[in-house]
Design a protein around this motif. Structure first.
Motif, PDB file in Angstrom:
ATOM      1  N   ARG A 142      -5.326   1.439 -10.229  1.00  0.00           N
ATOM      2  CA  ARG A 142      -4.936   2.090  -8.621  1.00  0.00           C
ATOM      3  C   ARG A 142      -4.868   0.655  -7.906  1.00  0.00           C
ATOM      4  O   ARG A 142      -3.544   0.644  -7.468  1.00  0.00           O
ATOM      5  CB  ARG A 142      -6.200   2.680  -8.152  1.00  0.00           C
ATOM      6  N   GLU A 143      -4.992  -0.203  -8.085  1.00  0.00           N
ATOM      7  CA  GLU A 143      -5.330  -1.574  -7.560  1.00  0.00           C
ATOM      8  C   GLU A 143      -3.883  -2.317  -7.976  1.00  0.00           C
ATOM      9  O   GLU A 143      -2.890  -2.461  -6.924  1.00  0.00           O
ATOM     10  CB  GLU A 143      -6.284  -2.520  -7.908  1.00  0.00           C
ATOM     11  N   ALA A 144      -3.290  -2.330  -9.754  1.00  0.00           N
ATOM     12  CA  ALA A 144      -1.949  -2.390  -9.777  1.00  0.00           C
ATOM     13  C   ALA A 144      -1.079  -2.113  -9.342  1.00  0.00           C
ATOM     14  O   ALA A 144       0.107  -2.352  -8.854  1.00  0.00           O
ATOM     15  CB  ALA A 144      -2.369  -2.044 -11.357  1.00  0.00           C
ATOM     16  N   LEU A 145      -1.549  -0.244  -8.894  1.00  0.00           N
ATOM     17  CA  LEU A 145       0.311   0.232  -8.093  1.00  0.00           C
ATOM     18  C   LEU A 145      -0.032   0.038  -6.700  1.00  0.00           C
ATOM     19  O   LEU A 145       1.573  -0.126  -6.240  1.00  0.00           O
ATOM     20  CB  LEU A 145      -0.666   1.840  -8.613  1.00  0.00           C
ATOM     21  N   ALA A 146      -1.185  -0.442  -6.232  1.00  0.00           N
ATOM     22  CA  ALA A 146      -0.716  -1.181  -4.845  1.00  0.00           C
ATOM     23  C   ALA A 146      -0.938  -2.727  -4.744  1.00  0.00           C
ATOM     24  O   ALA A 146      -0.924  -2.952  -2.993  1.00  0.00           O
ATOM     25  CB  ALA A 146      -1.725  -0.284  -3.866  1.00  0.00           C
ATOM     26  N   SER A 147      -0.498  -3.233  -5.590  1.00  0.00           N
ATOM     27  CA  SER A 147      -0.330  -4.741  -5.675  1.00  0.00           C
ATOM     28  C   SER A 147       0.620  -5.686  -4.893  1.00  0.00           C
ATOM     29  O   SER A 147       0.462  -6.778  -4.597  1.00  0.00           O
ATOM     30  CB  SER A 147      -1.237  -5.728  -6.616  1.00  0.00           C
ATOM     31  N   GLY A 148       1.970  -4.802  -5.570  1.00  0.00           N
ATOM     32  CA  GLY A 148       2.869  -5.576  -5.342  1.00  0.00           C
ATOM     33  C   GLY A 148       3.339  -6.120  -6.133  1.00  0.00           C
ATOM     34  O   GLY A 148       4.893  -6.515  -6.462  1.00  0.00           O
ATOM     35  N   ALA A 201       1.031  -1.237  -0.367  1.00  0.00           N
ATOM     36  CA  ALA A 201       0.156   0.430   0.244  1.00  0.00           C
ATOM     37  C   ALA A 201       0.716   1.172   0.628  1.00  0.00           C
ATOM     38  O   ALA A 201       0.622   2.608  -0.818  1.00  0.00           O
ATOM     39  CB  ALA A 201      -0.891   0.107   1.072  1.00  0.00           C
ATOM     40  N   VAL A 202       2.398   1.111   0.691  1.00  0.00           N
ATOM     41  CA  VAL A 202       2.903   2.553   0.742  1.00  0.00           C
ATOM     42  C   VAL A 202       3.309   2.631  -1.039  1.00  0.00           C
ATOM     43  O   VAL A 202       3.473   3.465  -1.610  1.00  0.00           O
ATOM     44  CB  VAL A 202       3.885   2.137   2.025  1.00  0.00           C
ATOM     45  N   PHE A 203       3.783   1.546  -1.289  1.00  0.00           N
ATOM     46  CA  PHE A 203       4.599   1.624  -3.007  1.00  0.00           C
ATOM     47  C   PHE A 203       3.342   1.927  -3.418  1.00  0.00           C
ATOM     48  O   PHE A 203       3.542   3.225  -4.881  1.00  0.00           O
ATOM     49  CB  PHE A 203       4.848   0.621  -3.212  1.00  0.00           C
ATOM     50  N   GLY A 204       2.036   1.757  -3.338  1.00  0.00           N
ATOM     51  CA  GLY A 204       0.941   2.304  -4.100  1.00  0.00           C
ATOM     52  C   GLY A 204       1.063   3.786  -4.111  1.00  0.00           C
ATOM     53  O   GLY A 204       1.182   4.547  -5.190  1.00  0.00           O
ATOM     54  N   LEU A 263       4.031   5.788  -5.188  1.00  0.00           N
ATOM     55  CA  LEU A 263       3.950   5.581  -7.240  1.00  0.00           C
ATOM     56  C   LEU A 263       2.557   6.487  -7.237  1.00  0.00           C
ATOM     57  O   LEU A 263       2.912   7.145  -8.245  1.00  0.00           O
ATOM     58  CB  LEU A 263       3.617   3.879  -7.464  1.00  0.00           C
ATOM     59  N   ALA A 264       1.632   6.084  -6.855  1.00  0.00           N
ATOM     60  CA  ALA A 264       0.589   7.562  -7.295  1.00  0.00           C
ATOM     61  C   ALA A 264       0.978   9.558  -6.700  1.00  0.00           C
ATOM     62  O   ALA A 264       0.621   9.743  -8.147  1.00  0.00           O
ATOM     63  CB  ALA A 264      -0.870   7.207  -6.788  1.00  0.00           C
ATOM     64  N   HIS A 265       1.597   9.378  -6.154  1.00  0.00           N
ATOM     65  CA  HIS A 265       1.993  10.909  -6.461  1.00  0.00           C
ATOM     66  C   HIS A 265       3.254  11.077  -7.243  1.00  0.00           C
ATOM     67  O   HIS A 265       3.110  12.012  -7.660  1.00  0.00           O
ATOM     68  CB  HIS A 265       2.505  10.556  -4.733  1.00  0.00           C
TER      69      HIS A 265
END
Length: 306
Positions: free
Chosen positions: A261-267, A144-147, A150-152
């Motif tokens: 969005r799900e992909a960004l936080a998927s790991g 979730a942190v990576f997501g 990445l979004a920012h």
């Protein structure tokens, strides 16, 4: 425990929390509820602790309760504190693998993007940029942190896209003056208007640029590979803190089929495979060497469709 029997064990525990400035109660004999300094109410099961306390002499109860309260307070405050990893100043920066040794990758919030490439979550402050330690995650989920980071990096930082011809090869690049452009590899589908039967070629020569070319049939693939290799090498030779001149074959797949969005936080990460060619020219002709096994797979795929 009989309802008329004084609960000396529970009372000792409530008193121990009170002595440390925390209001506590027992919703039931096997649960303690504690109000933290920010007003958050948390609960914990105390069945095993009660069994331990019950085996001790009454005069030892205050000390046993004090030790439990000390440990519980530390755990409660740590887990309820807002994780620094979820703040808006987090970004993702791309590094060459050799820039972060195994010890550093274990200590920092990092992951492998592709062979030779490591992503790291960093805190971007006005006067400095600091990699985020795993110890600072608190209770936050690392994916979730990576997501969020990445979004920012993608949405909150400026970027531009330019396309130009390099020796007859159409090459595009995403760029800007900051060092988080590499995050855009996670949303490459935005930059291609149609399907990519052969995928695309990418390069990450410096933190401020991502080079890419959608593989088509208008130019021979070996020519395209050689052109991108030369271009990436030039950026690496003049860039500040270059990343790599390696070319990668991007094969859109399961990652790109997910909600963005799900992909960004998927790991998960996009499918990137190192490719490259070595071209030797002598008086009798040209010899092309394939630098990786994936290069051969790519060229065979491309030739089969010609």
């Amino acid at each position: 425990m009989n309802a008329n029997t004084p609960d000396i064990i529970g009372s000792a525990l409530v008193d121990a929390f009170a002595q440390r400035g925390y209001a506590a109660s027992l919703p039931d004999p096997e649960t303690v509820s504690v109000t933290l300094r920010d007003g958050t109410r948390v609960q914990a099961g105390i069945r095993e602790w009660r069994e331990h306390a019950r085996r001790s002499a009454p005069e030892h109860l205050p000390g046993i309760a004090a030790r439990y309260a000390d440990q519980a307070v530390r755990a409660f405050e740590r887990n309820s504190a807002p994780a620094p990893a979820m703040t808006d100043d987090l970004r993702v920066r791309l590094y060459p693998e050799e820039a972060l040794d195994e010890r550093m990758r274990a200590a920092l919030v990092t992951r492998t993007l592709a062979p030779g490439l490591v992503q790291a979550v960093v805190a971007d402050h006005p006067d400095t940029m600091m990699p985020l330690n795993r110890a600072d995650l608190g209770g936050a989920n690392e994916n979730a942190v990576f997501g969020k980071a990445l979004a920012h990096s993608i949405e909150d930082e400026p970027h531009y896209i330019q396309t130009h011809d390099v020796e007859g090869v159409r090459v595009a690049h995403i760029g800007e003056r900051h060092r988080y452009i590499g995050a855009h590899v996670h949303v490459l589908g935005r930059y291609f208007p149609g399907p990519l039967p052969y995928g695309a070629l990418l390069a990450f020569p410096v933190p401020e640029y991502v080079l890419f070319h959608g593989i088509g049939t208008d130019k021979h693939l070996v020519t395209v590979l050689a052109t991108l290799q030369d271009l990436a090498a030039k950026h690496v030779s003049v860039g500040e803190r270059p990343i790599t001149a390696q070319i990668y074959w991007w094969r859109p797949g399961a990652y790109e089929h997910m909600d963005e969005r799900e992909a960004l936080a998927s790991g998960l990460v996009p499918d990137l495979r190192p490719v490259g060619v070595q071209i030797d020219t002598d008086g009798e002709g040209v010899e092309v060497g394939m630098l990786t096994e994936d290069t051969g797979d790519l060229i065979q795929l491309w030739l089969a469709e010609q």
